[in-house]
Design an enzyme around this catalytic site. Structure first.
Site, mmCIF file in Angstrom:
data_model
loop_
_atom_site.group_PDB
_atom_site.id
_atom_site.type_symbol
_atom_site.label_atom_id
_atom_site.label_comp_id
_atom_site.label_asym_id
_atom_site.label_seq_id
_atom_site.Cartn_x
_atom_site.Cartn_y
_atom_site.Cartn_z
ATOM 1 N N SER A 129 0.846 -1.194 0.000
ATOM 2 C CA SER A 129 0.000 0.000 0.000
ATOM 3 C C SER A 129 0.879 1.241 0.000
ATOM 4 O O SER A 129 1.919 1.274 0.662
ATOM 5 C CB SER A 129 -0.928 0.004 1.221
ATOM 6 O OG SER A 129 -1.751 -1.155 1.225
ATOM 7 N N TYR A 142 -5.685 14.201 5.082
ATOM 8 C CA TYR A 142 -4.926 13.314 4.186
ATOM 9 C C TYR A 142 -3.850 12.558 4.967
ATOM 10 O O TYR A 142 -3.730 11.332 4.854
ATOM 11 C CB TYR A 142 -4.293 14.135 3.064
ATOM 12 C CG TYR A 142 -3.274 13.371 2.243
ATOM 13 C CD1 TYR A 142 -3.694 12.468 1.269
ATOM 14 C CD2 TYR A 142 -1.910 13.555 2.450
ATOM 15 C CE1 TYR A 142 -2.755 11.760 0.517
ATOM 16 C CE2 TYR A 142 -0.978 12.858 1.699
ATOM 17 C CZ TYR A 142 -1.407 11.959 0.732
ATOM 18 O OH TYR A 142 -0.484 11.257 -0.010
#
Length: 238
Positions: A129, A142
């Site tokens: 990831s 974020y």
């Protein structure tokens, strides 16, 4: 037999570079994106399969997973700075919309995609990831989503490792040649980001692609549950 590789968000930037790296190794690569125009163009140019899939939509992800009998490498590269509509919302409602959008785009997309496909992973498979240095800086919603991605990646490792499957997160520093900043990165800010590194250069998508390729290689089988920082030596806390 060629390895079967799925890369979400594979139409541009880090995802596209990673798709190109695995395709160069003659892997059977599938990329995803949310728009058919960009997916079709990237798939054609890279010589890979392309599937339109919104990584936050469970039904679309289930349909994507049904395309695979088995999977050797999953790269969760979808993500970025969310820009939800906030017109007409109160400041608090706008804040909630921003946080939900960033969490869905950068965390939930990886969680849902991996959950849908984890039974297709075979012994020796890898889940990778793409995180961010923003998880350890002033990254707002974020950065918080990317920090959660690292925590979840370690949790996933504990689940998958007994099956011979690794799970790692690549925490990318400043990566040039992407659309991440949407054209809003000033020359002064770019210079400052490069100056923070030890090697005094911006990262490029190939830096992350090569790291992902290594993490999916036989030489990385004892690396799991980790967040690897690929940032040229830039400080992670500021």
């Amino acid at each position: 037999m060629p390895r079967t590789v799925l890369i979400t968000g594979g139409t541009s930037g880090i995802g596209r570079a990673t798709a190109a790296r695995f395709a160069a190794d003659a892997a059977d690569v599938t990329i995803t994106g949310r728009r058919s125009t960009t997916v079709d163009a990237a798939a054609r140019e890279l010589g890979v399969r392309g599937v339109v899939c919104d990584g936050t939509d469970p039904e679309q992800i289930s349909a994507l997973a049904a395309r695979f009998d088995s999977l050797d490498v999953l790269v969760n590269a979808a993500g970025g700075l969310a820009d939800p509509p906030t017109d007409g919302l109160s400041p608090l409602a706008g804040q909630a919309a921003q946080w939900r959008a960033d969490l869905e785009l950068n965390l939930l997309s990886a969680v849902l995609t991996t959950t849908a496909l984890q039974d297709k992973l075979t012994e020796g498979s890898a889940v990778i990831s793409i995180g961010s240095i923003g998880a350890e800086r002033r990254g707002g919603s974020y950065g918080a989503a990317k920090a959660a991605l690292s925590a979840w990646g370690a949790f996933l490792s504990a689940q998958l490792a007994p099956r011979g499957v690794t799970s790692n997160v690549i925490s990318a520093g400043f990566i040039d040649e992407t659309g991440f900043f949407g054209g809003a990165l000033s020359d002064a800010r770019r210079t400052a980001l490069v100056e923070e590194t030890h090697n005094k250069r911006a990262g490029v998508p190939a830096d992350i692609a090569e790291t992902a390729y290594f993490l999916a290689s036989p030489g990385a089988r004892h690396i799991t549950g980790q967040t690897l920082h690929v940032n040229g030596g830039a400080h992670t806390t500021r």
